[in-house]
Motif scaffolding. Structure first.
Motif, PDB file in Angstrom:
ATOM      1  N   LEU A 125      11.727   1.864  -2.252  1.00  0.00           N
ATOM      2  CA  LEU A 125      12.785   1.555  -3.224  1.00  0.00           C
ATOM      3  C   LEU A 125      12.191   1.144  -4.567  1.00  0.00           C
ATOM      4  N   GLU A 126      11.092   0.416  -4.490  1.00  0.00           N
ATOM      5  CA  GLU A 126      10.409  -0.052  -5.697  1.00  0.00           C
ATOM      6  C   GLU A 126      10.087   1.124  -6.623  1.00  0.00           C
ATOM      7  N   GLU A 127       9.650   2.223  -6.003  1.00  0.00           N
ATOM      8  CA  GLU A 127       9.258   3.421  -6.752  1.00  0.00           C
ATOM      9  C   GLU A 127      10.450   4.162  -7.347  1.00  0.00           C
ATOM     10  N   GLN A 128      11.555   4.122  -6.613  1.00  0.00           N
ATOM     11  CA  GLN A 128      12.662   5.009  -6.948  1.00  0.00           C
ATOM     12  C   GLN A 128      13.465   4.478  -8.131  1.00  0.00           C
ATOM     13  N   ASP A 129      13.722   5.330  -9.148  1.00  0.00           N
ATOM     14  CA  ASP A 129      14.506   4.811 -10.266  1.00  0.00           C
ATOM     15  C   ASP A 129      15.832   5.544 -10.451  1.00  0.00           C
ATOM     16  N   GLU A 130      16.140   6.443  -9.515  1.00  0.00           N
ATOM     17  CA  GLU A 130      17.449   7.096  -9.583  1.00  0.00           C
ATOM     18  C   GLU A 130      17.975   7.288  -8.166  1.00  0.00           C
ATOM     19  N   PHE A 131      19.249   7.037  -7.974  1.00  0.00           N
ATOM     20  CA  PHE A 131      19.842   7.100  -6.634  1.00  0.00           C
ATOM     21  C   PHE A 131      21.089   7.976  -6.658  1.00  0.00           C
ATOM     22  N   GLU A 132      21.206   8.815  -5.649  1.00  0.00           N
ATOM     23  CA  GLU A 132      22.367   9.702  -5.566  1.00  0.00           C
ATOM     24  C   GLU A 132      23.420   9.098  -4.648  1.00  0.00           C
ATOM     25  N   PRO A 133      24.699   9.254  -4.983  1.00  0.00           N
ATOM     26  CA  PRO A 133      25.713   8.815  -4.013  1.00  0.00           C
ATOM     27  C   PRO A 133      25.681   9.738  -2.786  1.00  0.00           C
ATOM     28  N   PRO A 136      16.525  -4.482 -12.008  1.00  0.00           N
ATOM     29  CA  PRO A 136      16.401  -3.470 -10.950  1.00  0.00           C
ATOM     30  C   PRO A 136      16.086  -4.063  -9.576  1.00  0.00           C
ATOM     31  N   ARG A 137      15.314  -5.136  -9.520  1.00  0.00           N
ATOM     32  CA  ARG A 137      14.962  -5.709  -8.223  1.00  0.00           C
ATOM     33  C   ARG A 137      16.206  -6.237  -7.508  1.00  0.00           C
ATOM     34  N   ALA A 138      17.064  -6.916  -8.253  1.00  0.00           N
ATOM     35  CA  ALA A 138      18.295  -7.448  -7.654  1.00  0.00           C
ATOM     36  C   ALA A 138      19.226  -6.293  -7.263  1.00  0.00           C
ATOM     37  N   TRP A 139      19.289  -5.283  -8.126  1.00  0.00           N
ATOM     38  CA  TRP A 139      20.113  -4.100  -7.831  1.00  0.00           C
ATOM     39  C   TRP A 139      19.666  -3.500  -6.503  1.00  0.00           C
ATOM     40  N   LYS A 140      18.366  -3.304  -6.324  1.00  0.00           N
ATOM     41  CA  LYS A 140      17.841  -2.642  -5.123  1.00  0.00           C
ATOM     42  C   LYS A 140      18.052  -3.507  -3.876  1.00  0.00           C
ATOM     43  N   TRP A 141      17.946  -4.801  -4.054  1.00  0.00           N
ATOM     44  CA  TRP A 141      18.188  -5.702  -2.921  1.00  0.00           C
ATOM     45  C   TRP A 141      19.634  -5.564  -2.445  1.00  0.00           C
ATOM     46  N   TYR A 142      20.544  -5.526  -3.411  1.00  0.00           N
ATOM     47  CA  TYR A 142      21.986  -5.391  -3.131  1.00  0.00           C
ATOM     48  C   TYR A 142      22.240  -4.050  -2.418  1.00  0.00           C
ATOM     49  N   LEU A 171      10.138   0.262   3.344  1.00  0.00           N
ATOM     50  CA  LEU A 171      11.384   0.524   2.634  1.00  0.00           C
ATOM     51  C   LEU A 171      11.341  -0.103   1.240  1.00  0.00           C
ATOM     52  N   GLU A 172      10.900  -1.370   1.182  1.00  0.00           N
ATOM     53  CA  GLU A 172      10.798  -2.050  -0.115  1.00  0.00           C
ATOM     54  C   GLU A 172       9.924  -1.237  -1.061  1.00  0.00           C
ATOM     55  N   ALA A 173       8.802  -0.768  -0.537  1.00  0.00           N
ATOM     56  CA  ALA A 173       7.851  -0.040  -1.369  1.00  0.00           C
ATOM     57  C   ALA A 173       8.490   1.253  -1.878  1.00  0.00           C
ATOM     58  N   MET A 197      10.370  -4.885  12.915  1.00  0.00           N
ATOM     59  CA  MET A 197      11.171  -4.529  11.742  1.00  0.00           C
ATOM     60  C   MET A 197      10.432  -4.839  10.436  1.00  0.00           C
ATOM     61  N   ALA A 198       9.603  -5.886  10.492  1.00  0.00           N
ATOM     62  CA  ALA A 198       8.939  -6.331   9.263  1.00  0.00           C
ATOM     63  C   ALA A 198       8.165  -5.183   8.605  1.00  0.00           C
ATOM     64  N   GLN A 199       7.477  -4.425   9.468  1.00  0.00           N
ATOM     65  CA  GLN A 199       6.692  -3.298   8.972  1.00  0.00           C
ATOM     66  C   GLN A 199       7.598  -2.308   8.219  1.00  0.00           C
ATOM     67  N   GLY A 200       8.698  -1.930   8.895  1.00  0.00           N
ATOM     68  CA  GLY A 200       9.653  -0.977   8.313  1.00  0.00           C
ATOM     69  C   GLY A 200      10.203  -1.490   7.001  1.00  0.00           C
ATOM     70  N   ASP A 201      10.514  -2.778   6.967  1.00  0.00           N
ATOM     71  CA  ASP A 201      11.070  -3.376   5.756  1.00  0.00           C
ATOM     72  C   ASP A 201      10.126  -3.221   4.581  1.00  0.00           C
TER      73      ASP A 201
END
Ligand code: WTA
Length: 664
Positions: free
Chosen positions: A12-20, A399-405, A8-10, A1-5
């Motif tokens: 999310l780090e890039e993404q600055d807009e999210f759609e519902p 943003p980092r805390a937002w993405k973690w949540y 995923l982190e990388a 899982m660590a690899q996948g995580d």
């Protein structure tokens, strides 16, 4: 899982807009993007939509009376009762067996109140209050921790038209007395104690100390027995009554909800401002309740089938609007938790989400940053799949805390609403409608439909996107405060004077100033940067630096003090105190301890200074004003701003050296 995580982190780090997700949008209470135009074109009548969520005893004549700005009136001529709307109507509409409150104590004991249970207990307590002499419009102070008796007491007050004045249980005896004196309140409901990290805490002792300083005396106090055998063995005094005994005497009593004018006061809530004296924010029955209910429906997407959990304390406005009034008016199940998030373990919050299958969860960025620090293994150990929507409130979220949540709590399935609002606004003002708008981490979003917010410069001219300026609100809204208790002048000077033409009767000339800095992007999304007055935000709790300073100056041996907010990894901001001692007193551990104690006594442990720095002088301008900005730079280890206007420029470096020495 660590690899996948990591991948995923990388990503999310890039993404600055999210759609519902489509799935969310399909079921959302509000999913039509046309609502923004609809509200704008049909303003102020658009607010009928909020009022329509309530039962009115008497229909209102006018949505908005703006003939005497900034003393706006909403739903004038209408009559209603907030308790009827939060309790009786659900009982009458066939929902009496639906759960209204799920309460969990810190030790894991639980209590469940159906709407019928709530109806019974609220009625009995309303009858008890009446017997104690509480009349319509008498202010009842509620100094209580997170026990079900707190919302019950609030609703009982609302039922008989007695405004409540909730004082956060973590505040000190002195803070209680200040608020009771300011509100002319002669009635108090309190508690013997409560649990914190497993230990019983004595609350009645603190209450009694506060009562000694209430100038006008108190007619009656009601004490909830929370601790039972763990209690501190207090005897109740002559005018102190035990909650359970009062209810026993009133068994089966019913009290008709009084019809309140839409503009009648529902409650007072004291909040910190620029001066040492807290401000008594007045909220009304019709406008406030419509607005809290509307935003719970449109933003938190609450439906009556939902189990909803807001982890705030009811002692703050968030708990009023989004634990008690909004969710109960909508007939949903609201969860209340008494304790701390890491007791007995760091998975406590997720344990509660799993146990009650919580649908919507609303918390503060400071909590999210703590969860992040503890690590994702805690939420991962629990089933959080019941969650549909997440929210944050109280301070900016990075943003980092937002993405973690979003990732670790929401499993990338739940929209996150970052909601900007204030005690004074009554409800949410700036945030995305989760069924309509994309989310941008770090930015609260556009103003809600019907809310007209702008970012301006010191002259009141709109600033360009991307530039920092001051947040203003240009049109009134139903949930707004009506005034500061018995102080119309301060109401105008605190919130309106800055950007309004105060001689004008034209509402277009009146602009509300929330005292926050902000910027807007090209899509109209607003990022709130923080307070621009002398208020700091510690763990989402709003504290006045002047209040803390006057507490410190009250300590023997202190000549002068300046308090500022410094950045803090988890709390957002922390209290930094710079102190000059009086001649003949020694700087050192003893004085430092007394200063901390002084602050805890005057306000409460939440205001406890992170650092106390002794200094021979404070940086002052030639006219004698303390340069707080520089002290903030020192607290934050930032590069120092311009010191050339100082009378004593050398002092800043001396202070800086001391701070470094202390942190090492
Ligand atoms: C701050 C809490 C950024 C802001 C509901 C405001 C925020 C003050 C946000 C009000 C947010 C609240 N983003 N800052 N989403 N929400 N604030 O009265 O500075 O306790 O003026 O009300 O908190 O704090 P109050």
């Amino acid at each position: 899982m660590a690899q996948g995580d990591t991948e995923l982190e990388a990503r999310l780090e890039e993404q600055d807009e999210f759609e519902p997700s489509e799935e969310f949008v399909a079921q959302a209470n509000v999913s039509d993007a046309g609502i923004y135009d609809e509200f704008e074109e049909n303003w102020p009548e658009c607010w009928e939509r909020a009022a329509d969520l309530l039962d009115w005893d008497e229909e209102y004549d006018e949505v908005l009376d703006d003939s005497n700005p900034p003393f706006y009136e909403w739903f004038t001529g209408g009559e209603l009762n907030a308790c009827h709307n939060c309790v009786d109507r659900h009982v009458e509409n066939g929902d009496k067996n639906r759960v209204a409150i799920k309460w969990e104590g810190e030790h894991g004991e639980t209590r469940t109140y159906t709407y019928q249970d709530l109806y019974r207990e609220v009625n009995e307590f309303a009858a008890a209050l009446r017997d104690l002499g509480v009349e319509e419009d008498d202010v009842v102070t509620l100094y209580m921790p997170m026990v079900p008796e707190l919302p019950i007491a609030m609703l009982a007050c609302a039922r008989i038209g007695a405004p409540h004045n909730v004082v956060f249980a973590g505040f000190s005896a002195e803070a209680l007395a200040t608020r009771m004196n300011a509100a002319d309140s002669r009635f108090l409901v309190t508690c013997d104690g409560y649990y914190r990290r497993g230990d019983p805490l004595d609350h009645l002792d603190k209450t009694n100390e506060g009562l000694d300083s209430v100038d006008h005396g108190v007619d009656a106090t009601v004490v909830v027995d929370r601790l039972g055998d763990d209690g501190f063995g207090h005897d109740l005094k002559g005018n102190q009554h035990d909650w359970d005994e009062l209810l026993d005497e009133q068994r089966g009593e019913r009290v008709d909800p009084v019809e309140r004018d839409a503009e009648d006061m529902l409650f007072l809530m004291y909040t910190s401002g620029t001066t040492g004296q807290p401000k008594g924010v007045k909220h009304t029955t019709g406008g406030y309740l419509s607005y809290a209910t509307w935003t719970s429906h449109a933003v938190l997407d609450i439906e009556k089938e939902d189990t909803y959990w807001c982890s705030a304390d009811i002692g703050w406005i968030t708990g009023h609007s989004y634990i008690v009034y909004g969710p109960l008016a909508l007939g949903s199940t609201t969860v209340m938790y008494e304790g701390t998030p890491d007791f007995p373990n760091r998975d406590r919050m997720w344990d509660i989400v799993e146990k009650y299958a919580v649908d919507v969860f609303y918390t503060a960025p400071t909590a999210i940053r703590a969860f992040m620090k503890w690590g994702s293994k805690y939420p991962e150990s629990r089933d959080l799949s019941s969650l549909r929507l997440l929210g944050t409130v109280g301070e900016p979220i990075n943003p980092r805390a937002w993405k973690w949540y979003y990732e670790h709590i929401g499993n990338e399935n739940c929209p996150v609403v970052d909601t900007w609002w204030q005690t004074e606004t009554g409800g949410m003002m700036i945030t995305t409608l989760p069924g309509v708008k994309n989310m941008k981490p770090g930015s609260a979003g556009p103003p809600l439909p019907g809310i007209d917010a702008q970012i301006v410069d010191t002259n009141g001219d709109e600033v360009e996107p991307g530039r920092a300026g001051y947040l203003t609100v240009n049109k009134p809204w139903p949930g707004m405060l009506r005034t500061l208790y018995k102080n119309d002048e301060r109401y105008i000077s605190e919130y309106w004077e800055e950007y309004s033409d105060t001689d004008s009767d034209d509402p277009d000339d009146w602009v509300y100033f929330p005292e926050d800095g902000a910027k807007v992007d090209d899509d109209g999304y607003i990022t709130v940067l923080g307070r621009v007055d002398d208020v700091i935000n510690v763990s989402g709790h709003r504290l006045g630096t002047m209040e803390i300073e006057s507490a410190i100056v009250g300590v023997e041996g202190v000549a002068e003090a300046a308090v500022v907010g410094g950045n803090h990894e988890v709390k957002g901001e922390a209290v930094y105190a710079y102190v000059i001692t009086e001649d003949g007193y020694e700087e050192g551990e003893d004085l430092r301890a007394r200063i901390i104690e002084g602050v805890e006594d005057a306000i409460g442990p939440i205001a406890r200074p992170e650092q106390v720095v002794f200094t021979p002088e404070l940086p002052k301008t030639r006219s004698g004003k303390i340069m707080r900005r520089l002290l903030e730079d020192v607290a934050n280890g930032a590069e120092l701003g311009n010191t050339s206007t100082l009378r004593n420029p050398d002092i800043v470096e001396q202070i800086e050296a001391k701070v470094h020495a202390q942190s090492d």
